[in-house]
Design an enzyme around this catalytic site. Structure first.
Site, short mmCIF file in Angstrom:
data_model
loop_
_atom_site.label_atom_id
_atom_site.label_comp_id
_atom_site.label_asym_id
_atom_site.label_seq_id
_atom_site.Cartn_x
_atom_site.Cartn_y
_atom_site.Cartn_z
N CYS A 33 14.87 -8.39 5.92
CA CYS A 33 14.04 -9.59 5.96
C CYS A 33 14.18 -10.26 4.60
O CYS A 33 13.89 -9.65 3.56
CB CYS A 33 12.58 -9.24 6.21
N CYS B 267 5.06 -14.31 2.15
CA CYS B 267 5.31 -13.15 3.01
C CYS B 267 4.12 -12.96 3.95
O CYS B 267 2.97 -13.01 3.52
CB CYS B 267 5.50 -11.91 2.15
N ASN C 294 0.16 0.74 6.09
CA ASN C 294 0.83 -0.11 5.10
C ASN C 294 1.53 -1.21 5.87
O ASN C 294 2.31 -0.94 6.77
CB ASN C 294 1.84 0.72 4.29
N GLY C 295 1.25 -2.46 5.49
CA GLY C 295 1.88 -3.60 6.17
C GLY C 295 0.83 -4.64 6.49
O GLY C 295 -0.31 -4.55 6.04
N TYR D 274 11.68 -5.49 -6.23
CA TYR D 274 10.51 -5.35 -7.11
C TYR D 274 9.59 -4.18 -6.79
O TYR D 274 9.15 -3.47 -7.67
CB TYR D 274 9.69 -6.64 -7.04
N CYS E 127 0.88 -1.15 0.00
CA CYS E 127 0.00 0.00 0.00
C CYS E 127 0.92 1.21 0.00
O CYS E 127 2.10 1.08 0.37
CB CYS E 127 -0.85 0.09 1.27
N CYS F 296 11.16 -14.50 2.22
CA CYS F 296 10.60 -15.09 0.99
C CYS F 296 11.62 -15.95 0.25
O CYS F 296 11.26 -16.81 -0.54
CB CYS F 296 10.00 -14.01 0.09
N CYS G 81 12.33 -5.02 4.34
CA CYS G 81 11.92 -5.96 3.29
C CYS G 81 12.81 -5.81 2.07
O CYS G 81 12.76 -4.80 1.36
CB CYS G 81 10.47 -5.66 2.91
N GLY H 8 -0.42 0.40 -4.84
CA GLY H 8 -1.76 -0.14 -4.65
C GLY H 8 -2.75 0.55 -5.55
O GLY H 8 -2.76 1.78 -5.61
P1 AMP Z 1 4.39 -15.40 -11.81
O1 AMP Z 1 3.64 -15.76 -13.05
O2 AMP Z 1 3.51 -15.61 -10.62
O3 AMP Z 1 5.70 -16.12 -11.70
O4 AMP Z 1 4.65 -13.84 -11.87
C1 AMP Z 1 5.93 -13.28 -11.85
C2 AMP Z 1 5.82 -11.81 -12.19
O5 AMP Z 1 5.06 -11.15 -11.20
C3 AMP Z 1 7.18 -11.14 -12.26
O6 AMP Z 1 7.25 -10.47 -13.50
C4 AMP Z 1 7.20 -10.14 -11.12
O7 AMP Z 1 7.67 -8.90 -11.58
C5 AMP Z 1 5.77 -10.02 -10.70
N1 AMP Z 1 5.65 -10.07 -9.22
C6 AMP Z 1 6.42 -10.71 -8.34
N2 AMP Z 1 5.97 -10.55 -7.09
C7 AMP Z 1 4.89 -9.78 -7.19
C8 AMP Z 1 3.98 -9.25 -6.25
N3 AMP Z 1 4.08 -9.50 -4.96
N4 AMP Z 1 3.00 -8.47 -6.72
C9 AMP Z 1 2.87 -8.22 -8.01
N5 AMP Z 1 3.69 -8.71 -8.95
C10 AMP Z 1 4.68 -9.47 -8.55
#
Ligand code: AMP
Length: 483
Positions: A433, A382, A102-103, A242, A2, A436, A236, A28
């Site tokens: 952390c 997570c 947020n959290g 990402y 968020c 994951c 985190c 978000g």
């Molecule tokens: P997947 O098909 O589930 O392996 O999706 C991987 C993709 O989702 C990658 O391109 C990441 O950039 C993106 N991604 C990884 N973690 C998250 C997250 N928590 N929320 C949104 N996108 C994510």
């Protein structure tokens, strides 16, 4: 996941909050909300959707006052609906209080049960509402003391901003899981999840809210309260991998620098003979530039993202997410035809996105597709606010790297190592952390979170809703506790 923002001591508080939320939209997209406070009390406007769609001039004019807080929501606890949108506002013995969080709290269900048994009536299913009930029932002499009392009871990840009678209060949990920083603008103080929000309003970055710290801004002055012990061991690392924007300073260092180094170290650890480095936009771009510069292999935008589609993952329903990959990305055939491609992305979660992208790059005529991921395999969910699925849906929790390579149909696959990641963020491992990637949780998540997320079963590709992966061979059985 968020975005939160707050500002005190500015005549245009709600408009600046609106701009701050605009910059935090990536954190978000489900709902957006602002509360502002003047002598007449707290006014709030919140609705489902993006900041740009929720607010017009009329809504902003209905939010007068010199203090404002705002929120962009991505639900990780509680469903995605208007009654869970924030700020949450409540009447209390301290006057009207508005709060944004947020959290993810890990003892929210226990606290909620306790509070309900004592007669509390909850308006939402979000874990964030627990803060307000604890504050309201604390019996403390001031809101500040009531907040400290509440913070002593909650466990988990939180950055919060509160608004009450011309006062802005911000707090961060003792582990420092999620980011929160302080900025200065035109005689005002602002707080934001990421510093990119300050850039948009021309505020200067001062510092982070420290882990365990409560910051009170009143009458133009900022006061710091060491409310809880500063443990500082839960930052985190995935914010740098990402979630945060590369133009942000998060946990005191720029995300751009971290991602560039992730790419460079990944190149040193897992080089490959290739003609092109291609990022999965936008998440893989910065690491891909680092990888290309380290190897000397030309960088090309061989995949183009449609920016008018939300992040695929952001939709809570799987069916929409799978559909989203095709809507979101397209290949540039002229660049990829006949080439050996290194495809860089930040992470593989379920593996379905990578599989589709590799297919797309091959369909564009690429001769070889080598996938490089700028973080270690995601093996554990997570509990502190990043939306990762159940353990069994994390492909790396039950499959080897070679099995994943076969599944995504890449010629080769390599991930950044954990030491490589820590080197990239210049961390010793003690302050970050990495649960994951390691399954080592800085804060035991306890019985409240022992739901499907911790489920140890194997990912079942056969039950995946995506029609074009149904005909895959079954992967080998789960080897839990492998990493
Ligand atoms: P997947 O098909 O589930 O392996 O999706 C991987 C993709 O989702 C990658 O391109 C990441 O950039 C993106 N991604 C990884 N973690 C998250 C997250 N928590 N929320 C949104 N996108 C994510």
């Amino acid at each position: 996941m968020c975005g939160i923002f707050g500002i005190a001591n500015h005549a245009d508080a709600s408009r600046l909050t609106y701009l701050g939320l605009y910059a935090l939209q990536h954190r978000g997209q489900e709902s957006a909300g602002i509360s502002a406070c003047d002598d007449a009390g707290v006014a709030t406007f919140k609705a489902m959707g993006h900041v740009a769609d929720v607010y017009t001039e009329r809504e902003l004019q209905s939010l007068p006052g010199t203090v404002a807080i705002g929120h962009t929501r991505y639900s990780t606890a509680g469903d995605s609906s208007t009654h869970n949108a924030q700020p949450i506002v409540a009447q209390s013995a301290y006057g009207e209080v508005a709060l944004c969080h947020n959290g993810n709290l890990i003892n929210a269900s226990t606290l909620r049960r306790e509070l309900e048994e004592a007669g509390a009536v909850f308006q939402s299913t979000s874990d964030s509402e627990v803060f307000l009930h604890l504050i309201a029932r604390s019996g403390a002499a001031s809101l500040e003391d009531a907040l400290v009392h509440a913070l002593r009871r909650v466990q988990g990840a939180y950055c919060i901003v509160l608004l009450n009678k011309g006062t802005l209060i911000a707090a961060r949990d003792p582990f420092g899981f999620r980011p929160l920083c302080i900025g200065r603008f035109d005689g005002a103080y602002a707080v934001a999840s990421e510093s990119c929000a300050f850039d948009l309003i021309n505020a200067s970055y001062l510092r982070e809210v420290q882990s365990g710290e409560v910051v009170v801004v009143k009458d133009g002055r900022l006061r710091s309260v060491e409310a809880l012990p500063r443990l500082d061991s839960g930052k985190c690392v995935f914010e740098h991998v990402y979630f945060s924007r590369p133009d942000s300073t998060v946990f005191g260092r720029t995300v751009q620098a971290s991602r560039d180094r992730m790419g460079r170290i990944l190149a040193q650890e897992s080089p490959v003979e290739a003609d092109l480095v291609v990022p999965v936009p936008d998440s893989g771009v910065t690491a891909a530039i680092g990888y290309a510069q380290q190897t000397g292999i030309p960088f090309q935008m061989g995949l183009i993202r449609n920016h008018y589609v939300g992040r695929t993952f952001i939709e809570p329903r799987q069916s929409i997410r799978h559909f989203g990959v095709k809507v979101k990305l397209n290949s540039v055939k002229e660049l990829l035809r006949g080439k050996r491609v290194v495809l860089i992305d930040d992470s593989i979660v379920r593996g379905t996105t990578s599989r589709k992208i590799v297919k797309m790059v091959r369909a564009a005529g690429a001769r070889e597709v080598h996938v490089r991921i700028s973080c270690p395999p995601t093996v554990s969910p997570c509990f502190y606010g990043i939306d990762t699925p159940n353990r069994k849906e994390l492909i790396a929790s039950s499959h080897t790297i070679d099995e994943i390579r076969k599944y995504i149909e890449a010629d080769s696959l390599a991930y950044l190592s954990l030491p490589g990641l820590l080197q990239a963020v210049e961390g010793s491992g003690a302050e970050f952390c990495t649960a994951c990637f390691t399954g080592r949780y800085p804060l035991d998540f306890g019985s409240d979170m022992m739901d499907a997320k911790a489920d140890d079963r194997q990912m079942d590709l056969w039950s995946a809703p995506d029609p074009d992966i149904r005909d895959l061979p079954v992967l080998s059985p789960a080897r839990t506790g492998r990493r």
